[in-house]
Design a protein around this motif. Structure first.
Motif, PDB file in Angstrom:
ATOM      1  N   GLU A  80     -27.735  20.637  -4.808  1.00 31.86           N
ATOM      2  CA  GLU A  80     -28.641  21.187  -3.793  1.00 31.86           C
ATOM      3  C   GLU A  80     -28.354  20.602  -2.415  1.00 31.86           C
ATOM      4  O   GLU A  80     -28.447  21.301  -1.404  1.00 31.86           O
ATOM      5  CB  GLU A  80     -30.088  20.916  -4.212  1.00 31.86           C
ATOM      6  N   GLY A 106     -26.753  29.251  -8.587  1.00 33.23           N
ATOM      7  CA  GLY A 106     -28.040  29.341  -9.273  1.00 33.23           C
ATOM      8  C   GLY A 106     -27.890  29.197 -10.781  1.00 33.23           C
ATOM      9  O   GLY A 106     -28.672  28.486 -11.437  1.00 33.23           O
ATOM     10  N   LYS A 109     -27.171  25.433 -11.614  1.00 30.37           N
ATOM     11  CA  LYS A 109     -28.345  24.555 -11.550  1.00 30.37           C
ATOM     12  C   LYS A 109     -29.234  24.761 -12.776  1.00 30.37           C
ATOM     13  O   LYS A 109     -29.747  23.787 -13.355  1.00 30.37           O
ATOM     14  CB  LYS A 109     -29.118  24.804 -10.260  1.00 30.37           C
ATOM     15  N   ASN A 110     -29.392  25.986 -13.206  1.00 25.97           N
ATOM     16  CA  ASN A 110     -30.244  26.255 -14.366  1.00 25.97           C
ATOM     17  C   ASN A 110     -29.668  25.688 -15.652  1.00 25.97           C
ATOM     18  O   ASN A 110     -30.412  25.168 -16.490  1.00 25.97           O
ATOM     19  CB  ASN A 110     -30.485  27.763 -14.506  1.00 25.97           C
TER      20      ASN A 110
END
Length: 484
Positions: A80, A106, A109-110
């Protein structure tokens, strides 16, 4: 973070030049700019990496599960904090658009957030025994060391999809990225986990030429699991070599996804979903819609609207926020697409739109009136090319959808949702989505293919199962009576 400086091997917690005499020049596929140069790894480097992972795994075993969770969560924090740098790397090394980069980051990160829960989910069981005074215990333990081989299309995510769960489940890892994505598929991931604080040597990244190292990455005695994402042809070979050497193969391979549009579907919505399903990242996604199957009563309406939509997609510099279609990864891919397009036309397909091919820049092509047996309907089109096939009945759609050796993803569009679900059950694929796109991947939902699209299931509890094993330890509180 200057991603261009990540031009080293990451072995034993050190950033080193490889011991090979061979070099790899990493280039931007859009403009041919040199990003960096790697001194490649040789057989000694591969062995050193596996030895380091095996040694560090013993240290990782002693780390408190809550601390392991914290380390993995710090990896997300690092991403991030450097999201713009990573976005630039994806655009410049892969030719990915800004939209693609955001999508991929995205997903990364998940999957790390899910993997961060694994240290706290290494649960066992106590089971009864047929013997009096005896207890059976099942312990979930790490498999050991995992070898990961990743592809060029979504390398940041498809490397991380194995690396993070393997680490979270307690394993050591050696990662070999594709030669076209050594940073986003390899060195970047090493840097992230180094900054997060994993033990030195637990994760290693080796950039090597397969012509030099041969099968050594798979056959080395240390790894217990080989996780490969890539083409079916290469995956089949790797799976066979792994099994021959008593290693578990985990294979995510090619696809030939059918996007089925029934005559009661919302045509305008289907056009939007079909466009995204094919042309996201130039169609270089294993789940991309490869064949669009349209019921004949709406066939003309669909292809007219689809052609209009696809013609509006901007092709060009992936760094331009307006660009939807950037370059394919290399000349080999562009040439393969050109051959398939020409063969399709020779076999009777009609080019509704036939885009130009110049170097790695491949403009969209729509081939209509395609017959299911044509090469363009049977082979994976790994680029901005799509086949459109008309059909008469629901049974025809299912038959055509299943006329493939693959079985990865798919989509069905209809206003009757339960009809869509019943059709979906009959399509031989690991994943299929009603009134949605073919490109879906969620961190807690089982992901994987049937037939020649792969072996095993990833994400959530399934990745935890794949990267661990169960050990039976029994305890006899008394003394057993023997027959002799």
């Amino acid at each position: 973070m200057n991603y261009k400086q990540l031009g080293k091997q990451f072995i034993g917690g050190q950033w080193l030049d490889g011991k090979s005499s061979n070099l790899l020049t990493n280039i931007n596929p859009y403009n041919d700019e040199v990003i960096n140069t790697y001194q490649l790894a040789n057989l000694t480097d591969i062995s050193d990496a596996y030895e380091a992972a095996s040694t560090a795994k013993e240290e990782w075993d002693k780390v408190n599960p809550y601390k392991k969770r914290d380390i993995l969560e710090r990896a997300v924090t690092y991403i991030e904090a450097h999201e713009e740098d990573i976005t630039t790397a994806i655009m410049e090394e892969l030719g990915g658009t800004r939209l693609k980069a955001a999508f991929e980051i995205g997903l990364v990160k998940n999957i790390i957030k899910e993997a961060a829960t694994y240290p706290l989910r290494m649960e066992g069981k106590i089971l009864p025994s047929i013997e009096d005074g005896k207890e059976n215990r099942l312990y979930r333990i790490p498999a050991g060391v995992v070898g990961v081989i990743s592809p060029f299309n979504f390398p940041f995510f498809l490397s991380m999809k194995s690396v993070a769960p393997a680490l979270g489940a307690g394993n050591g890892v050696v990662l070999k990225p594709h030669e076209d994505s050594p940073i986003t598929g390899g060195a970047l991931i090493g840097k992230i986990f180094e900054e997060a604080g994993i033990p030195k040597g637990l994760l290693n990244v080796v950039v090597a030429d397969i012509k030099e190292i041969g099968d050594a990455f798979v056959t080395h005695p240390i790894p217990r699991i080989i996780s490969f994402t890539g083409s079916t042809k290469v995956g089949s070979y790797i799976g066979q070599v792994a099994v021959k050497n008593f290693k578990k193969p985990l294979l995510e391979l090619g696809g030939n996804s059918a996007f089925i549009i029934m005559d009661d579907a919302d045509v305008d919505y289907a056009v939007e979903a079909a466009t995204f399903s094919r042309f996201t990242h130039q169609g270089q996604i294993c789940m991309s819609a490869n064949r669009i199957l349209v019921q004949k009563t709406i066939y003309k309406e669909f292809i007219e609207k689809y052609a209009q939509k696809v013609s509006s997609l901007k092709v060009g510099d992936p760094r331009d926020p307006e660009t939807i279609i950037g370059p394919v990864i290399n000349h080999r891919q562009a040439e393969a697409l050109e051959r398939l397009i020409n063969r399709g036309i020779e076999q009777g397909a009609v080019p509704l739109i036939q885009g130009k091919i110049a170097g790695r820049m491949v403009e969209p092509t729509i081939l209509i009136d395609v017959e299911p047996q044509m090469d363009v309907a049977q082979e994976e089109l790994f680029g901005p090319v799509i086949s459109v096939i008309p059909f008469e009945t629901e049974e025809d759609a299912i038959r055509i959808a299943n006329d493939t050796r693959f079985g990865l993803s798919g989509a069905i569009h209809t206003s009757n949702l339960e009809r869509g679900v019943e059709m979906a059950k009959k399509v031989h694929t690991g994943m299929i989505h009603v009134n949605d796109i073919t490109i879906n991947d969620e961190p807690i939902v089982a992901f994987g293919g049937e037939n020649q699209s792969g072996l095993g299931r990833m994400n959530g509890e399934w990745s935890l199962d794949e990267f661990t094993t169960l050990k039976w330890i029994s305890v006899n509180y008394g003394q057993r009576t023997f027959p002799y």
